[in-house]
Write a protein that holds these residues in place. Sequence first.
Motif, PDB file in Angstrom:
ATOM      1  N   ASN A   1       0.804  -1.231   0.000  1.00 29.78           N
ATOM      2  CA  ASN A   1       0.000   0.000   0.000  1.00 29.78           C
ATOM      3  C   ASN A   1       0.835   1.278   0.000  1.00 29.78           C
ATOM      4  O   ASN A   1       0.365   2.337   0.431  1.00 29.78           O
ATOM      5  N   LEU A   2       2.058   1.187  -0.476  1.00 27.21           N
ATOM      6  CA  LEU A   2       2.924   2.354  -0.629  1.00 27.21           C
ATOM      7  C   LEU A   2       3.445   2.413  -2.055  1.00 27.21           C
ATOM      8  O   LEU A   2       3.676   1.386  -2.685  1.00 27.21           O
ATOM      9  N   VAL A   3       3.615   3.630  -2.551  1.00 28.19           N
ATOM     10  CA  VAL A   3       4.185   3.861  -3.879  1.00 28.19           C
ATOM     11  C   VAL A   3       5.552   4.502  -3.678  1.00 28.19           C
ATOM     12  O   VAL A   3       5.674   5.506  -2.964  1.00 28.19           O
ATOM     13  N   TYR A   4       6.559   3.911  -4.306  1.00 29.09           N
ATOM     14  CA  TYR A   4       7.919   4.446  -4.245  1.00 29.09           C
ATOM     15  C   TYR A   4       8.285   4.985  -5.622  1.00 29.09           C
ATOM     16  O   TYR A   4       8.112   4.298  -6.632  1.00 29.09           O
ATOM     17  N   LEU A   5       8.761   6.221  -5.648  1.00 29.04           N
ATOM     18  CA  LEU A   5       9.209   6.854  -6.885  1.00 29.04           C
ATOM     19  C   LEU A   5      10.669   7.239  -6.697  1.00 29.04           C
ATOM     20  O   LEU A   5      10.998   7.997  -5.785  1.00 29.04           O
ATOM     21  N   CYS A   6      11.542   6.704  -7.542  1.00 29.09           N
ATOM     22  CA  CYS A   6      12.955   7.083  -7.503  1.00 29.09           C
ATOM     23  C   CYS A   6      13.201   8.059  -8.637  1.00 29.09           C
ATOM     24  O   CYS A   6      13.100   7.713  -9.810  1.00 29.09           O
ATOM     25  N   ARG A   7      13.490   9.286  -8.274  1.00 30.91           N
ATOM     26  CA  ARG A   7      13.757  10.298  -9.290  1.00 30.91           C
ATOM     27  C   ARG A   7      15.144  10.074  -9.871  1.00 30.91           C
ATOM     28  O   ARG A   7      16.020   9.501  -9.234  1.00 30.91           O
ATOM     29  N   GLU A   8      15.345  10.545 -11.058  1.00 29.53           N
ATOM     30  CA  GLU A   8      16.630  10.353 -11.727  1.00 29.53           C
ATOM     31  C   GLU A   8      17.770  11.018 -10.956  1.00 29.53           C
ATOM     32  O   GLU A   8      18.916  10.605 -11.054  1.00 29.53           O
TER      33      GLU A   8
END
Length: 168
Positions: A72-79
């Motif tokens: 139930n978590l969204v992880y976004l790795c930015r460039e």
Amino acid sequence: QDNTHRKYHPTLRFVASPAAVPGMVVIPTAKNGPVVVIRPNFRGDVTKVKSAHIWTRANNTPDVPSPLIHDNLVYLCRENGVLLCLEAQTGRELYQKRIHSHRHRASPVYADGKIYLTARDGRVTVVKTGRKFEILHTNNLDEGCDASPAVAGDQLFLRGKKHLYCIE
């Protein structure tokens, strides 16, 4: 639409793939544009169909790394090496922390209760899953790495510029 260099429009350059779990699709756009989360049971152009949208984040698209959805978590790795953790159902930001000051092109990968994030210089940062940010380990390959890690059973595969690494 034509997206040649002559008529280049940055929002038409999609690299990151959407990520999906039951009931939700997380769609990154490009070049710091929005991240859109929709329900998967709609068809056609849902741009203006409010009931299709769960939430939208106005910016901080990962650009190249694909999103990761876990527990139930969204992880976004930015460039740029910044990791964001958001509540999957609301989009509320739980944290936004720099994991490494080097370019990230590989997508984050979940394995063995951890998130593995690989930078182009070969640093692999291991982050604890969950609502609080914690770096568990940092490891350095002897070479650069652009590819996303792959998981098979108890093995983690990392493809460097010259070698294939298997960690078990």
